[in-house]
Design a protein around this motif. Structure first.
Motif, PDB file in Angstrom:
ATOM      1  N   VAL A  66      -3.303   0.007   7.921  1.00  0.00           N
ATOM      2  CA  VAL A  66      -3.589  -1.132   7.053  1.00  0.00           C
ATOM      3  C   VAL A  66      -3.854  -2.351   7.923  1.00  0.00           C
ATOM      4  O   VAL A  66      -3.085  -2.646   8.845  1.00  0.00           O
ATOM      5  CB  VAL A  66      -2.412  -1.412   6.096  1.00  0.00           C
ATOM      6  CG1 VAL A  66      -2.679  -2.665   5.260  1.00  0.00           C
ATOM      7  CG2 VAL A  66      -2.169  -0.212   5.187  1.00  0.00           C
ATOM      8  N   TYR A  67      -4.936  -3.062   7.626  1.00  0.00           N
ATOM      9  CA  TYR A  67      -5.270  -4.303   8.317  1.00  0.00           C
ATOM     10  C   TYR A  67      -5.665  -5.317   7.260  1.00  0.00           C
ATOM     11  O   TYR A  67      -6.455  -5.023   6.363  1.00  0.00           O
ATOM     12  CB  TYR A  67      -6.410  -4.089   9.312  1.00  0.00           C
ATOM     13  CG  TYR A  67      -7.079  -5.367   9.755  1.00  0.00           C
ATOM     14  CD1 TYR A  67      -6.394  -6.299  10.532  1.00  0.00           C
ATOM     15  CD2 TYR A  67      -8.386  -5.657   9.381  1.00  0.00           C
ATOM     16  CE1 TYR A  67      -7.005  -7.483  10.922  1.00  0.00           C
ATOM     17  CE2 TYR A  67      -9.010  -6.823   9.776  1.00  0.00           C
ATOM     18  CZ  TYR A  67      -8.312  -7.743  10.542  1.00  0.00           C
ATOM     19  OH  TYR A  67      -8.910  -8.917  10.916  1.00  0.00           O
ATOM     20  N   GLY A  68      -5.113  -6.533   7.338  1.00  0.00           N
ATOM     21  CA  GLY A  68      -5.371  -7.524   6.307  1.00  0.00           C
ATOM     22  C   GLY A  68      -5.780  -8.871   6.850  1.00  0.00           C
ATOM     23  O   GLY A  68      -5.282  -9.322   7.886  1.00  0.00           O
ATOM     24  N   THR A  69      -6.706  -9.519   6.156  1.00  0.00           N
ATOM     25  CA  THR A  69      -7.004 -10.928   6.345  1.00  0.00           C
ATOM     26  C   THR A  69      -6.533 -11.646   5.086  1.00  0.00           C
ATOM     27  O   THR A  69      -5.914 -11.041   4.218  1.00  0.00           O
ATOM     28  CB  THR A  69      -8.509 -11.147   6.557  1.00  0.00           C
ATOM     29  OG1 THR A  69      -9.213 -10.856   5.336  1.00  0.00           O
ATOM     30  CG2 THR A  69      -9.046 -10.245   7.667  1.00  0.00           C
ATOM     31  N   GLY A  70      -6.826 -12.933   4.956  1.00  0.00           N
ATOM     32  CA  GLY A  70      -6.378 -13.635   3.767  1.00  0.00           C
ATOM     33  C   GLY A  70      -7.013 -13.127   2.487  1.00  0.00           C
ATOM     34  O   GLY A  70      -6.372 -13.103   1.435  1.00  0.00           O
ATOM     35  N   VAL A 117       0.845  -1.187   0.000  1.00  0.00           N
ATOM     36  CA  VAL A 117       0.000   0.000   0.000  1.00  0.00           C
ATOM     37  C   VAL A 117       0.886   1.245   0.000  1.00  0.00           C
ATOM     38  O   VAL A 117       1.768   1.393   0.858  1.00  0.00           O
ATOM     39  CB  VAL A 117      -0.929   0.014   1.224  1.00  0.00           C
ATOM     40  CG1 VAL A 117      -1.825   1.251   1.201  1.00  0.00           C
ATOM     41  CG2 VAL A 117      -1.773  -1.260   1.273  1.00  0.00           C
ATOM     42  N   VAL A 118       0.658   2.133  -0.974  1.00  0.00           N
ATOM     43  CA  VAL A 118       1.411   3.378  -1.063  1.00  0.00           C
ATOM     44  C   VAL A 118       0.427   4.541  -1.172  1.00  0.00           C
ATOM     45  O   VAL A 118      -0.689   4.385  -1.659  1.00  0.00           O
ATOM     46  CB  VAL A 118       2.388   3.378  -2.264  1.00  0.00           C
ATOM     47  CG1 VAL A 118       3.435   2.287  -2.106  1.00  0.00           C
ATOM     48  CG2 VAL A 118       1.639   3.214  -3.586  1.00  0.00           C
ATOM     49  N   THR A 119       0.861   5.712  -0.704  1.00  0.00           N
ATOM     50  CA  THR A 119       0.010   6.904  -0.716  1.00  0.00           C
ATOM     51  C   THR A 119       0.777   8.044  -1.364  1.00  0.00           C
ATOM     52  O   THR A 119       1.941   8.278  -1.050  1.00  0.00           O
ATOM     53  CB  THR A 119      -0.402   7.300   0.707  1.00  0.00           C
ATOM     54  OG1 THR A 119      -1.036   6.183   1.344  1.00  0.00           O
ATOM     55  CG2 THR A 119      -1.370   8.470   0.685  1.00  0.00           C
ATOM     56  N   SER A 120       0.109   8.761  -2.269  1.00  0.00           N
ATOM     57  CA  SER A 120       0.764   9.859  -2.981  1.00  0.00           C
ATOM     58  C   SER A 120      -0.092  11.115  -2.909  1.00  0.00           C
ATOM     59  O   SER A 120      -1.300  11.056  -2.689  1.00  0.00           O
ATOM     60  CB  SER A 120       1.005   9.476  -4.446  1.00  0.00           C
ATOM     61  OG  SER A 120      -0.211   9.076  -5.080  1.00  0.00           O
ATOM     62  N   SER A 121       0.564  12.249  -3.082  1.00  0.00           N
ATOM     63  CA  SER A 121      -0.095  13.548  -3.117  1.00  0.00           C
ATOM     64  C   SER A 121       0.016  14.120  -4.524  1.00  0.00           C
ATOM     65  O   SER A 121       0.928  13.760  -5.281  1.00  0.00           O
ATOM     66  CB  SER A 121       0.551  14.502  -2.113  1.00  0.00           C
ATOM     67  OG  SER A 121       0.465  13.988  -0.801  1.00  0.00           O
ATOM     68  N   HIS A 136      -9.216 -10.114   2.408  1.00  0.00           N
ATOM     69  CA  HIS A 136      -9.609  -8.707   2.484  1.00  0.00           C
ATOM     70  C   HIS A 136      -8.454  -7.853   2.976  1.00  0.00           C
ATOM     71  O   HIS A 136      -7.645  -8.276   3.793  1.00  0.00           O
ATOM     72  CB  HIS A 136     -10.802  -8.530   3.431  1.00  0.00           C
ATOM     73  CG  HIS A 136     -12.079  -9.089   2.913  1.00  0.00           C
ATOM     74  ND1 HIS A 136     -13.117  -9.479   3.727  1.00  0.00           N
ATOM     75  CD2 HIS A 136     -12.495  -9.338   1.649  1.00  0.00           C
ATOM     76  CE1 HIS A 136     -14.115  -9.937   2.998  1.00  0.00           C
ATOM     77  NE2 HIS A 136     -13.755  -9.864   1.736  1.00  0.00           N
ATOM     78  N   LEU A 137      -8.416  -6.632   2.452  1.00  0.00           N
ATOM     79  CA  LEU A 137      -7.447  -5.637   2.906  1.00  0.00           C
ATOM     80  C   LEU A 137      -8.230  -4.378   3.257  1.00  0.00           C
ATOM     81  O   LEU A 137      -8.944  -3.829   2.412  1.00  0.00           O
ATOM     82  CB  LEU A 137      -6.422  -5.342   1.813  1.00  0.00           C
ATOM     83  CG  LEU A 137      -5.172  -4.573   2.229  1.00  0.00           C
ATOM     84  CD1 LEU A 137      -4.285  -5.438   3.117  1.00  0.00           C
ATOM     85  CD2 LEU A 137      -4.390  -4.108   1.002  1.00  0.00           C
ATOM     86  N   VAL A 141      -8.978  -8.905  -2.015  1.00  0.00           N
ATOM     87  CA  VAL A 141      -7.676  -9.348  -2.506  1.00  0.00           C
ATOM     88  C   VAL A 141      -7.664 -10.865  -2.687  1.00  0.00           C
ATOM     89  O   VAL A 141      -6.620 -11.509  -2.585  1.00  0.00           O
ATOM     90  CB  VAL A 141      -6.534  -8.903  -1.561  1.00  0.00           C
ATOM     91  CG1 VAL A 141      -6.363  -7.403  -1.598  1.00  0.00           C
ATOM     92  CG2 VAL A 141      -6.780  -9.380  -0.127  1.00  0.00           C
ATOM     93  N   SER A 142      -8.824 -11.428  -2.991  1.00  0.00           N
ATOM     94  CA  SER A 142      -8.901 -12.875  -3.204  1.00  0.00           C
ATOM     95  C   SER A 142      -8.375 -13.271  -4.575  1.00  0.00           C
ATOM     96  O   SER A 142      -8.052 -14.439  -4.805  1.00  0.00           O
ATOM     97  CB  SER A 142     -10.343 -13.361  -3.040  1.00  0.00           C
ATOM     98  OG  SER A 142     -11.214 -12.694  -3.938  1.00  0.00           O
ATOM     99  N   GLY A 143      -8.275 -12.314  -5.509  1.00  0.00           N
ATOM    100  CA  GLY A 143      -7.758 -12.589  -6.840  1.00  0.00           C
ATOM    101  C   GLY A 143      -6.409 -11.935  -7.048  1.00  0.00           C
ATOM    102  O   GLY A 143      -5.871 -11.267  -6.163  1.00  0.00           O
ATOM    103  N   PRO A 144      -5.832 -12.101  -8.249  1.00  0.00           N
ATOM    104  CA  PRO A 144      -4.508 -11.512  -8.509  1.00  0.00           C
ATOM    105  C   PRO A 144      -4.503  -9.997  -8.378  1.00  0.00           C
ATOM    106  O   PRO A 144      -3.587  -9.420  -7.814  1.00  0.00           O
ATOM    107  CB  PRO A 144      -4.211 -11.950  -9.950  1.00  0.00           C
ATOM    108  CG  PRO A 144      -5.047 -13.173 -10.163  1.00  0.00           C
ATOM    109  CD  PRO A 144      -6.293 -12.953  -9.370  1.00  0.00           C
ATOM    110  N   ARG A 145      -5.538  -9.315  -8.933  1.00  0.00           N
ATOM    111  CA  ARG A 145      -5.604  -7.855  -8.851  1.00  0.00           C
ATOM    112  C   ARG A 145      -6.621  -7.452  -7.791  1.00  0.00           C
ATOM    113  O   ARG A 145      -7.760  -7.918  -7.799  1.00  0.00           O
ATOM    114  CB  ARG A 145      -6.011  -7.251 -10.202  1.00  0.00           C
ATOM    115  CG  ARG A 145      -6.032  -5.721 -10.193  1.00  0.00           C
ATOM    116  CD  ARG A 145      -6.639  -5.151 -11.467  1.00  0.00           C
ATOM    117  NE  ARG A 145      -5.832  -5.407 -12.638  1.00  0.00           N
ATOM    118  CZ  ARG A 145      -4.843  -4.626 -13.075  1.00  0.00           C
ATOM    119  NH1 ARG A 145      -4.525  -3.538 -12.400  1.00  0.00           N
ATOM    120  NH2 ARG A 145      -4.175  -4.934 -14.161  1.00  0.00           N
ATOM    121  N   PRO A 146      -6.244  -6.582  -6.847  1.00  0.00           N
ATOM    122  CA  PRO A 146      -7.213  -6.133  -5.854  1.00  0.00           C
ATOM    123  C   PRO A 146      -8.339  -5.342  -6.514  1.00  0.00           C
ATOM    124  O   PRO A 146      -8.151  -4.717  -7.560  1.00  0.00           O
ATOM    125  CB  PRO A 146      -6.389  -5.223  -4.936  1.00  0.00           C
ATOM    126  CG  PRO A 146      -4.973  -5.474  -5.279  1.00  0.00           C
ATOM    127  CD  PRO A 146      -4.939  -5.958  -6.686  1.00  0.00           C
TER     128      PRO A 146
END
Length: 603
Positions: A312-316, A219-223, A318-319, A343-348
């Motif tokens: 950030v909090y993640g399960t298998g 996870v990244v954040t930009s301005s 879900h993010l 996030v169950s697939g390749p692309r969130p």
């Protein structure tokens, strides 16, 4: 330039492209705070119009709030695992202490039982756990480094603030002053001497990451990358008007960060961006995905939302991304915004969003259980004369594209704030503090009706809670007087198996402090031998530092030893019957009860 937007769809088709040129959003449902809805656009021009309008509402005389990109600086203001795996691997070893089982978190030290890998200073180092000897190194350069391990590969995550745009991924048409943060990822082959096999770099701040099933979610954040004009003469109203003109002239790519993937340049596409109905135009959070079973990294399969995220909090599958006190126009709201990615697939995919009143402590304030998200927040200010604060546990369930409120339990710790949270199955534990430490136990079996089942008031507080067997919790925090004045490190053993929590034992280190109070990765509990390792430093008649070793019995904490590695221990880990204590400069091997050093390796 006009491009069609690829609508970011979830499995439930949360939103579709509109037929017109603007945004669409449903009316928010009632709840403790306005719900955040997904907005979609039929063109990049419509998205640009929307982000410009939001940024103009938020802009100040000095640029956009919270952004490190603004007026030129010179002008402004003057856990435990077992394995039967590869040959030479240990039979048992401790992993990183993480929030959720099976979901790894990046850290400065990792082991897979065969090797210990550190990223301290500017160098990655590998130690052979069996021979207790160095096995390789790789210079990483400057920056803040963390890593994941996956088989014979390591993913090193490096964050730093560049002095120029993107730290080398610069757009030559844009003049940078101080520049935004950048994140660099390197995939490293550890089968022999460590070597880089893949690289990815993006002009955004590293927020956090999770690893599950061999896939890293970063996870990244930009301005927005906008240079504002500073008026030496004029009022603040004049400066805001001038900055709004700059925003009107800024193209969409100023909101979309550039990246390089294995040497090929690119930029986030507007079709990869989702938008809440209400946002500030000042931040973009992007979730990148990398399959660490591959030899290269690729483009990260980006999925982004115009929002901010600091937790950030993640399960298998879900993010969750959370941000409190998000900007709405020119006012800060005392609430936490929540964004759910599938996030169950390749692309969130951006799946749902919502909000609750108050602000979070950290990721442990969030927990998903049986499809219900539990969130613990504090509202108000626990400081000042009035001290109008209290804490609440909320429960939410996904309903289409929304996280809807189910129930809540408020009134916790009035005049105080949250210092620790731990959700364990259908039960929650919350610590608040101002003068004494109420440890609250909450029954969440019916998420629509959370019930307070007990509380314990004792001096001091715990800032990290860790479960052990037979209904017990270990607490690490600070002891305090009856007036709330902290006096040093304390480690507590609680019995939470009954209606009211009870403290069974307590160990104190006067004038002491531990990194484990604020970073659970520094905490080690080894269930196989009931070993608890707590790093500490104390300033009573000079500085002392080391790792305290306890055996956790049914009702007590028994000190069994101490490791003095000659510096402050950053991490501790177990490989078979060996305890490794790692400082910034050395890794020391001892028996699980301490004693003489078996090996000492410089880092």
């Amino acid at each position: 330039m006009r491009r069609s937007v690829l609508c970011l769809l979830t499995a439930l088709s949360l939103a579709g492209c509109t037929a017109g040129g603007g945004a669409t959003a449903d009316r928010p449902a009632p709840g403790p705070a306005p719900e955040l809805r997904l907005v979609s656009y039929d063109s990049c021009e419509a998205l640009l119009t929307s982000v410009r309008a939001a940024a103009k509402r938020a802009v100040t005389p000095w640029g956009l709030p919270g952004s490190r990109w603004g007026v030129p600086l010179a002008s402004a203001a003057d856990g435990a695992r077992a394995t039967g795996g590869a040959e030479g691997a240990a039979k048992s070893y401790s992993g990183t202490n993480t929030h959720e089982a099976g979901v790894d978190e990046p850290d400065i030290v990792k082991t897979d039982g065969r090797r210990i890998v550190t990223v301290l200073g500017e160098t990655l180092r590998v130690i052979d756990a069996a021979t207790r000897r160095p096995a390789g190194s790789l210079h990483l350069g400057s920056g803040t480094h963390q890593l994941f391990l996956q088989g014979d590969r390591a993913l090193v995550l490096t964050g730093h603030y560049g002095m120029t745009m993107f730290g080398g991924i610069a757009d030559s048409n844009v003049r940078g002053y101080g520049g935004p943060s950048s994140t660099r990822l390197r995939l490293i082959d550890l089968a022999g001497e460590p070597r880089v096999t893949g690289q990815y770099e993006i002009g955004a701040e590293l927020t956090d990451a999770r690893l599950a099933g061999g896939t890293a979610r970063v996870v990244v954040t930009s301005s927005p990358m906008i240079d504002f004009t500073w008026l030496e003469k004029g009022t603040d109203a004049d400066r805001i008007a001038a900055n709004r003109k700059v925003i009107d002239a800024a193209p969409l790519d100023r909101w979309l960060p550039a990246y390089t993937a294995d040497g090929a340049g690119g930029r986030l596409d507007c079709g990869q961006v989702s938008t809440p109905a209400e946002f500030s135009g000042t931040s973009l959070v992007t979730v990148l995905s990398f399959d660490l079973n591959r030899a290269t990294l690729g483009d990260g399969l980006p999925a982004a939302v115009l929002a901010d995220a600091r937790t950030v909090y993640g399960t298998g599958s879900h993010l969750y991304l959370a941000h409190d006190d998000g900007w709405r126009g020119d006012k800060a709201k005392n609430r936490t915004e929540l964004y759910l990615f599938d996030v169950s697939g390749p692309r969130p995919s951006f799946a749902a969003s919502g909000s609750v009143p108050g602000w979070l402590l950290n990721q442990y304030s969030l927990s998903e259980h049986d499809g219900v998200l539990r969130v613990a927040t504090t509202t108000g200010q626990p400081w000042g004369r009035e001290q109008r604060s209290e804490s609440t546990v909320y429960t939410l369930r996904r309903d289409g594209g929304q996280l809807r409120s189910l129930g809540e339990l408020g009134g916790l710790g009035k005049g105080e704030r949250i210092y620790a949270v731990r959700f364990l199955g259908p039960t929650g534990y919350v610590v608040t503090f101002r003068q004494t430490d109420p440890l609250y136990a909450i029954d969440l079996r019916d998420p629509a009706r959370p019930v307070l089942t007990g509380e314990l008031k004792i001096p001091g507080y715990s800032s990290y809670l860790h479960p052990v067997a037979d209904g017990r919790l270990i607490g690490v925090g600070q002891d305090a007087s009856d007036q709330g004045r902290v006096s040093g490190l304390q480690v507590s053993l609680f019995d939470v198996g009954g209606a009211d929590p009870k403290r069974l034992d307590q160990k104190k280190i006067p004038h002491g402090w531990s990194e484990a109070e604020h970073d659970p990765h520094a905490f080690l509990y080894w269930p196989a031998t009931s070993l608890l390792v707590i790093p500490y430093t104390a300033y009573d008649r000079g500085q002392q530092a080391g790792a305290l070793l306890f055996r956790v019995d049914a009702g007590s904490l028994q000190k069994i030893g101490e490791v003095d590695p000659g510096g402050y221990p950053r991490r501790s880990l177990v490989v078979d019957d060996t305890l490794w204590t790692v400082t910034d400069t050395v890794a020391v091997a001892t028996a699980l009860t301490g004693g003489p050093q078996l090996a000492r390796i410089g880092l």
